[in-house]
Scaffold this motif. Structure first.
Motif, PDB file in Angstrom:
ATOM      1  N   LYS A 165       0.861  -1.180   0.000  1.00  0.00           N
ATOM      2  CA  LYS A 165       0.000   0.000   0.000  1.00  0.00           C
ATOM      3  C   LYS A 165       0.899   1.231   0.000  1.00  0.00           C
ATOM      4  N   LEU A 166       0.383   2.314  -0.513  1.00  0.00           N
ATOM      5  CA  LEU A 166       1.137   3.561  -0.552  1.00  0.00           C
ATOM      6  C   LEU A 166       1.058   4.253   0.800  1.00  0.00           C
ATOM      7  N   ALA A 167       2.148   4.857   1.221  1.00  0.00           N
ATOM      8  CA  ALA A 167       2.190   5.569   2.497  1.00  0.00           C
ATOM      9  C   ALA A 167       1.384   6.862   2.408  1.00  0.00           C
ATOM     10  N   HIS A 168       0.984   7.361   3.547  1.00  0.00           N
ATOM     11  CA  HIS A 168       0.292   8.647   3.667  1.00  0.00           C
ATOM     12  C   HIS A 168      -1.015   8.684   2.882  1.00  0.00           C
ATOM     13  N   ASP A 169      -1.698   7.538   2.746  1.00  0.00           N
ATOM     14  CA  ASP A 169      -2.985   7.454   2.036  1.00  0.00           C
ATOM     15  C   ASP A 169      -2.933   8.053   0.625  1.00  0.00           C
ATOM     16  N   LEU A 170      -1.811   7.908  -0.024  1.00  0.00           N
ATOM     17  CA  LEU A 170      -1.624   8.401  -1.392  1.00  0.00           C
ATOM     18  C   LEU A 170      -2.352   7.475  -2.358  1.00  0.00           C
ATOM     19  N   LYS A 171      -2.923   8.016  -3.408  1.00  0.00           N
ATOM     20  CA  LYS A 171      -3.581   7.221  -4.438  1.00  0.00           C
ATOM     21  C   LYS A 171      -2.592   6.996  -5.588  1.00  0.00           C
ATOM     22  N   PRO A 172      -2.688   5.864  -6.301  1.00  0.00           N
ATOM     23  CA  PRO A 172      -1.746   5.591  -7.402  1.00  0.00           C
ATOM     24  C   PRO A 172      -1.685   6.714  -8.440  1.00  0.00           C
ATOM     25  N   GLU A 173      -2.816   7.331  -8.748  1.00  0.00           N
ATOM     26  CA  GLU A 173      -2.807   8.393  -9.760  1.00  0.00           C
ATOM     27  C   GLU A 173      -2.135   9.670  -9.263  1.00  0.00           C
ATOM     28  N   ASP A 174      -1.873   9.764  -7.957  1.00  0.00           N
ATOM     29  CA  ASP A 174      -1.221  10.951  -7.394  1.00  0.00           C
ATOM     30  C   ASP A 174       0.296  10.792  -7.262  1.00  0.00           C
ATOM     31  N   ILE A 175       0.826   9.642  -7.652  1.00  0.00           N
ATOM     32  CA  ILE A 175       2.268   9.419  -7.548  1.00  0.00           C
ATOM     33  C   ILE A 175       2.993  10.317  -8.545  1.00  0.00           C
ATOM     34  N   ASP A 176       4.007  11.018  -8.066  1.00  0.00           N
ATOM     35  CA  ASP A 176       4.816  11.896  -8.905  1.00  0.00           C
ATOM     36  C   ASP A 176       5.880  11.050  -9.610  1.00  0.00           C
ATOM     37  N   MET A 177       5.771  10.927 -10.923  1.00  0.00           N
ATOM     38  CA  MET A 177       6.715  10.106 -11.693  1.00  0.00           C
ATOM     39  C   MET A 177       7.810  10.930 -12.367  1.00  0.00           C
ATOM     40  N   THR A 178       7.950  12.203 -12.012  1.00  0.00           N
ATOM     41  CA  THR A 178       9.012  13.015 -12.607  1.00  0.00           C
ATOM     42  C   THR A 178      10.364  12.548 -12.084  1.00  0.00           C
ATOM     43  N   GLU A 179      11.386  12.805 -12.887  1.00  0.00           N
ATOM     44  CA  GLU A 179      12.725  12.327 -12.573  1.00  0.00           C
ATOM     45  C   GLU A 179      13.702  13.486 -12.496  1.00  0.00           C
ATOM     46  N   LYS A 180      14.769  13.282 -11.725  1.00  0.00           N
ATOM     47  CA  LYS A 180      15.878  14.229 -11.671  1.00  0.00           C
ATOM     48  C   LYS A 180      16.989  13.638 -12.530  1.00  0.00           C
ATOM     49  N   PHE A 181      17.434  14.413 -13.497  1.00  0.00           N
ATOM     50  CA  PHE A 181      18.511  13.933 -14.356  1.00  0.00           C
ATOM     51  C   PHE A 181      19.853  14.110 -13.664  1.00  0.00           C
ATOM     52  N   GLY A 182      20.721  13.174 -13.891  1.00  0.00           N
ATOM     53  CA  GLY A 182      22.072  13.197 -13.374  1.00  0.00           C
ATOM     54  C   GLY A 182      22.803  12.030 -14.016  1.00  0.00           C
ATOM     55  N   ILE A 183      23.853  11.569 -13.389  1.00  0.00           N
ATOM     56  CA  ILE A 183      24.548  10.397 -13.906  1.00  0.00           C
ATOM     57  C   ILE A 183      23.595   9.211 -13.911  1.00  0.00           C
ATOM     58  N   ALA A 184      22.794   9.108 -12.860  1.00  0.00           N
ATOM     59  CA  ALA A 184      21.734   8.102 -12.784  1.00  0.00           C
ATOM     60  C   ALA A 184      20.406   8.833 -12.646  1.00  0.00           C
ATOM     61  N   LEU A 185      19.324   8.178 -13.037  1.00  0.00           N
ATOM     62  CA  LEU A 185      17.995   8.781 -12.894  1.00  0.00           C
ATOM     63  C   LEU A 185      17.434   8.448 -11.520  1.00  0.00           C
ATOM     64  N   HIS A 186      16.874   9.464 -10.870  1.00  0.00           N
ATOM     65  CA  HIS A 186      16.205   9.283  -9.590  1.00  0.00           C
ATOM     66  C   HIS A 186      14.844   9.946  -9.673  1.00  0.00           C
ATOM     67  N   LYS A 187      13.883   9.420  -8.908  1.00  0.00           N
ATOM     68  CA  LYS A 187      12.584  10.069  -8.839  1.00  0.00           C
ATOM     69  C   LYS A 187      12.729  11.382  -8.084  1.00  0.00           C
ATOM     70  N   SER A 188      12.006  12.414  -8.542  1.00  0.00           N
ATOM     71  CA  SER A 188      12.040  13.701  -7.847  1.00  0.00           C
ATOM     72  C   SER A 188      11.515  13.555  -6.427  1.00  0.00           C
ATOM     73  N   GLU A 189      10.425  12.819  -6.278  1.00  0.00           N
ATOM     74  CA  GLU A 189       9.846  12.515  -4.969  1.00  0.00           C
ATOM     75  C   GLU A 189       9.949  11.009  -4.748  1.00  0.00           C
ATOM     76  N   PRO A 190      10.665  10.565  -3.726  1.00  0.00           N
ATOM     77  CA  PRO A 190      10.804   9.120  -3.496  1.00  0.00           C
ATOM     78  C   PRO A 190       9.443   8.443  -3.288  1.00  0.00           C
ATOM     79  N   LEU A 191       9.349   7.220  -3.768  1.00  0.00           N
ATOM     80  CA  LEU A 191       8.131   6.425  -3.585  1.00  0.00           C
ATOM     81  C   LEU A 191       8.181   5.776  -2.205  1.00  0.00           C
ATOM     82  N   LEU A 192       7.123   5.959  -1.450  1.00  0.00           N
ATOM     83  CA  LEU A 192       7.021   5.323  -0.149  1.00  0.00           C
ATOM     84  C   LEU A 192       5.914   4.279  -0.213  1.00  0.00           C
TER      85      LEU A 192
END
Length: 158
Positions: A125-152
């Protein structure tokens, strides 16, 4: 677990892994290459000795190759021969040829097994009562790709 179920689970996990690696490759650019000779590609001239960066992130979102390129659709690999081992240039998250990632054999053997064991052992289940459609899938570019907001995600023992 019977053998047919294990095989179906293995195949479905690999479809999901291929789609994940297409949309979110571990690194946005492959290791830089040096052009050995002057070459023309797609009406562009690449001069001899130029440093070439392969943008794997953009390749996974190319609408001339992928139908609905920004949608997560693992089923696109159901009838496809495309794999991640560097033979099909539509999907090369680990590179190809002599400079392919040395970790590919380990990833090929272990990632789907780890993911399958996590999915089989836990409900999630998602933390903090988050809904799947509310997950932020944006990424931070760098040597490796990371999510802007970590998935909990919270595991719940089955």
């Amino acid at each position: 677990m019977n053998l047919l179920f294990q095989q179906a689970l293995f195949n479905n996990i690999w479809f999901i892994m291929k789609e994940t690696l297409r949309l979110h490759p571990p690194v946005p650019f492959l290791i830089p290459h040096k052009a050995e000779t002057e070459v023309e590609m797609c009406s562009y001239v690449v001069p001899k000795s130029a440093q070439v960066l392969v943008n794997v992130w953009a390749m996974g979102r190319d609408s001339s190759v992928w139908q609905n390129p920004t949608s997560f659709m693992p089923e696109r690999f159901l009838e496809s021969e495309i794999d991640v081992k560097g033979r099909y240039f539509e999907l090369i998250p680990f590179g190809a040829g002599r400079r392919i990632c040395p970790g590919l054999p380990l990833a090929h053997r272990m990632v789907h097994l780890m993911l399958a064991s996590l999915l089989y052992t836990f409900n999630w289940k998602l933390a903090h009562d988050l809904k799947p459609e509310d997950i932020d899938m944006t990424e931070k570019f760098g040597i490796a790709l990371h999510k802007s907001e970590p998935l909990l995600a919270v595991p719940i023992k089955v």
